[in-house]
Design an enzyme around this catalytic site. Structure first.
Site, PDB file in Angstrom:
ATOM      1  N   LYS A   8       7.994   5.474  48.789  1.00 21.71           N
ATOM      2  CA  LYS A   8       6.898   4.559  49.128  1.00 21.71           C
ATOM      3  C   LYS A   8       6.858   3.401  48.133  1.00 21.71           C
ATOM      4  CE  LYS A   8       3.696   7.996  51.101  1.00 21.71           C
ATOM      5  NZ  LYS A   8       2.398   8.635  50.985  1.00 21.71           N
ATOM      6  N   HIS A  61      22.850  24.570  74.966  1.00 21.89           N
ATOM      7  CA  HIS A  61      23.866  23.660  75.504  1.00 21.89           C
ATOM      8  C   HIS A  61      24.139  22.512  74.558  1.00 21.89           C
ATOM      9  CE1 HIS A  61      23.815  25.803  79.304  1.00 21.89           C
ATOM     10  NE2 HIS A  61      22.520  25.947  79.069  1.00 21.89           N
ATOM     11  N   GLU A  73       7.568  20.149  53.498  1.00 23.12           N
ATOM     12  CA  GLU A  73       6.732  19.356  52.579  1.00 23.12           C
ATOM     13  C   GLU A  73       5.987  20.295  51.622  1.00 23.12           C
ATOM     14  OE1 GLU A  73       3.461  16.496  53.827  1.00 23.12           O
ATOM     15  OE2 GLU A  73       5.078  15.072  53.597  1.00 23.12           O
ATOM     16  N   LYS A  80      -5.645  10.512  56.559  1.00 22.63           N
ATOM     17  CA  LYS A  80      -6.451  11.134  55.501  1.00 22.63           C
ATOM     18  C   LYS A  80      -6.838  10.077  54.461  1.00 22.63           C
ATOM     19  CE  LYS A  80      -6.294  14.730  52.013  1.00 22.63           C
ATOM     20  NZ  LYS A  80      -5.634  15.921  51.474  1.00 22.63           N
ATOM     21  N   GLU A 131       2.425   2.788  57.266  1.00 19.19           N
ATOM     22  CA  GLU A 131       2.808   2.817  58.680  1.00 19.19           C
ATOM     23  C   GLU A 131       1.572   2.825  59.579  1.00 19.19           C
ATOM     24  OE1 GLU A 131       3.915   4.786  56.254  1.00 19.19           O
ATOM     25  OE2 GLU A 131       5.937   5.547  56.644  1.00 19.19           O
ATOM     26  N   GLY A 145      -2.842  17.227  54.445  1.00 18.18           N
ATOM     27  CA  GLY A 145      -2.486  16.549  55.695  1.00 18.18           C
ATOM     28  C   GLY A 145      -1.816  17.484  56.685  1.00 18.18           C
ATOM     29  N   ARG A 146      -0.873  18.296  56.214  1.00 18.69           N
ATOM     30  CA  ARG A 146      -0.118  19.166  57.124  1.00 18.69           C
ATOM     31  C   ARG A 146      -0.907  20.413  57.517  1.00 18.69           C
ATOM     32  NH1 ARG A 146       1.972  18.396  52.184  1.00 18.69           N
ATOM     33  NH2 ARG A 146       2.273  20.139  50.751  1.00 18.69           N
TER      34      ARG A 146
HETATM   35  O1  LIG Z   1      -2.969  11.027  56.738  1.00 21.48           O
HETATM   36  P1  LIG Z   1      -2.316  10.041  55.823  1.00 21.48           P
HETATM   37  O2  LIG Z   1      -3.075   9.839  54.562  1.00 21.48           O
HETATM   38  O3  LIG Z   1      -2.075   8.740  56.548  1.00 21.48           O
HETATM   39  O4  LIG Z   1      -0.912  10.629  55.405  1.00 21.48           O
HETATM   40  C1  LIG Z   1       0.081  10.909  56.347  1.00 21.48           C
HETATM   41  C2  LIG Z   1       1.144  11.792  55.779  1.00 21.48           C
HETATM   42  O5  LIG Z   1       1.746  11.205  54.648  1.00 21.48           O
HETATM   43  C3  LIG Z   1       1.993  12.203  53.653  1.00 21.48           C
HETATM   44  O6  LIG Z   1       1.043  12.061  52.656  1.00 21.48           O
HETATM   45  C4  LIG Z   1       3.324  12.031  53.004  1.00 21.48           C
HETATM   46  O7  LIG Z   1       4.356  11.931  53.903  1.00 21.48           O
HETATM   47  C5  LIG Z   1       1.821  13.504  54.407  1.00 21.48           C
HETATM   48  O8  LIG Z   1       1.551  14.570  53.571  1.00 21.48           O
HETATM   49  C6  LIG Z   1       0.706  13.148  55.303  1.00 21.48           C
HETATM   50  O9  LIG Z   1       0.534  14.089  56.318  1.00 21.48           O
END
Ligand SMILES: O=P(O)(O)OC[C@H]1O[C@](O)(CO)[C@@H](O)[C@@H]1O
Length: 528
Positions: free
Chosen positions: A496, A368, A337, A193, A199, A251-252
């Site tokens: 972060k 199990h 979240e 987003k 990452e 995002g979610r």
């Molecule tokens: O889509 P982005 O901006 O890379 O964010 C990834 C994820 O990181 C967060 O902002 C925080 O963990 C989530 O809400 C989101 O889904």
């Protein structure tokens, strides 16, 4: 007014703590009819929950007092109900469930569905010719969990190229995925987003290097999904393969947007439309069904009663459906979240326990591993079972065994086995009185452990869309009652920031201003 509603619920909770599920079932032979609710082929059975008509009435009164319907309607109108970020919460617009959705929603949807079909048909092809055999989605959180969960769930409908997902910044993830792939026939979807997530950007750069190192024209193997079009351009993704979305999609909650591109590539545009229609069917129901029969409202209220009134801190989500293996992880982000907050919109303490810990694994595997604790451990852990009546493929008696196990677990949790029953059973099996005395307590199941069972006809694109929307709205209902902002995620910020400070130190810069534990760990890492 809501104080009175909470007080009534506390009285109900005290009464129900003192009443066993056995007693509730004995007192009302129509308990299943009274406490199970349907939408088409979807059935939710709350009869094994520790609730009754009185508690349900009080919960509905609380929802009314807390203005859940008004807040829902404000969400549909696109008002900025995500107050801490000043944003609308409009994922329902992505599935055609709001009036006046911006025209660009349809435009982008058509573009990314056309692109998905182009990839599937080989019209969008590798720079050096041939076809894309593999697609790697690089994203994390909401930019990963939805696509990976849905692609696995709809495996029988998957007739596009092979799909892979890389999320963890741990280089092992990308390395292990790429180990099996040929850069000449692999494309990447970079899904973020913000297009700044550490990452994802790290994985995207390494992926780009892997493509470039093989000599392929790497730019021609990249697509991106983001709200940050400057970021995608800077990264070098051709704008014809960039699919946008908007800040009003959390995002979610973004699987319905172009973030769903991997799913569309896997199952095709028609399948994706059916997925959206399933969600829209649940939206319609949530917006129009009377409160007493409104499935997401009831699911939210029952969960809220467990957490805020009965005091149970976790919920195990157990799909008796191997293809829903990532559904618990998906709902975990969606719920935790969203509702893992302890202050109201006004910044005041909520004063009640809020979002529960959500976790789970598919049945029967879970039986199990950790079901022992659910049956005989010291804590009450409510369970939500999900199962399809029909399997996607006929394979001997597998499905009958699967469903028998699902129903058996709900029964065992609810009704247990009393010590007298355990003793009688051992006596019938011819065990000695001494042996019976020794083992009776171990073989007793306290029972009285609540569960909800969700059944639908079969798992397909439509029913999956409907199921996700059910959980989205459930989370909404609970957040509205607690009065929290379910659509921000400030809780992920501090980690972060601290990670950014530590990165140079891990690369050799002097360690400064650290607590003794972190300094010691850093020292150990550097010395290792
Ligand atoms: O889509 P982005 O901006 O890379 O964010 C990834 C994820 O990181 C967060 O902002 C925080 O963990 C989530 O809400 C989101 O889904």
């Amino acid at each position: 007014m809501s104080e009175a509603a909470w007080a009534a619920l506390d009285a109900d909770a005290a009464r129900l703590k003192a009443t066993s599920l056995r007693a509730l079932f004995e007192a009302d032979e129509k308990r299943f009819e009274r406490l199970s609710f349907r939408l088409d082929d979807l059935l939710i059975d709350f009869s094994k929950e520790k609730i009754d008509a009185g508690a349900l009435r009080a919960l509905l009164a609380l929802a009314k007092a807390r203005g859940v319907a008004a807040r829902r309607d404000a969400m549909v109108r696109g008002e900025p109900i995500n107050e801490t970020e000043g944003r609308a919460v409009w994922h329902m617009a992505l599935r055609g469930s709001v009036d006046d959705a911006p025209a660009e929603v349809n435009e982008v949807r058509e573009r990314f569905l056309t692109f998905a079909e182009d990839v599937r048909a080989g019209r969008f092809a590798p720079a050096a010719g041939g076809r894309f055999t593999d697609v790697v989605n690089i994203g994390i959180g909401g930019s990963d969990l939805g696509p990976v969960m849905a692609v696995r769930a709809l495996r029988p409908d998957h007739d596009g190229p092979r799909m892979h997902f890389v999320s963890n910044v741990d280089g092992a993830h990308l390395t292990d995925v790429l180990a099996w792939l040929d850069p000449k026939t692999t494309m990447a979807v970079i899904a973020s987003k913000t297009f700044t997530t550490q990452e994802t950007m790290t994985n995207a750069r390494s992926m780009r290097e892997w493509l470039a190192a093989s000599g392929v024209e790497h730019g021609a193997h990249l697509a991106a999904v983001s709200t940050n079009l400057e970021g995608t351009a800077e990264f070098g993704v051709d704008e014809r393969r960039v699919f946008g979305f908007w800040d009003w999609v959390g995002g979610r909650y973004s699987i319905w947007s172009a973030i769903g591109l991997p799913l569309a590539i896997a199952i095709g545009a028609e399948g994706f439309r059916s997925f959206l229609k399933g969600a829209a069917a649940m939206d319609r129901h949530f917006l129009t069904a009377p409160a007493e029969r409104n499935l997401p409202l009831l699911l939210g209220l029952v969960g809220l009663f467990r957490r805020s009134c009965m005091g149970w801190p976790t919920v195990a989500l157990i799909p008796y459906d191997q293809r829903l293996e990532r559904f618990p992880a998906y709902v975990q982000q969606l719920d935790m979240e969203s509702n893992g907050k302890r202050v109201t919109l006004a910044g005041e303490p909520v004063g009640r326990a809020t979002g529960p810990v959500i976790w789970g694994e598919p049945g029967t595997n879970a039986q199990h591993s950790f079901f022992q604790l659910l049956h005989q451990g010291a804590d009450v852990i409510p369970v939500e079972f999900i199962a399809a009546v029909e399997p996607r493929e006929a394979l001997g008696d597998h499905h009958a065994l699967l469903l028998a196990n699902c129903l058996a677990q709900g029964r065992a949790l609810a009704f247990g086995r009393t010590e007298a029953e355990a003793r009688a059973e051992m006596a019938r099996a011819g065990q000695s009185a001494r042996e019976i005395d020794r083992l009776a307590a171990h073989r007793t199941f306290p029972g009285d452990r609540p569960s909800t069972t969700i059944l639908h006809r079969r798992l397909d694109a439509h029913s999956l869309g409907r199921l996700i929307a059910l959980y989205e709205h459930k989370v909404f209902v609970q957040g509205a009652i607690w009065g929290i902002d379910s659509f921000d995620q400030w809780g992920v910020e501090l980690g972060k920031v601290l990670a950014s400070e530590l990165i140079p130190m891990l690369k050799g810069a002097p360690a400064e201003k650290l607590d003794s534990s972190t300094a010691g760990l850093l020292q150990a890492i550097r010395g290792a």
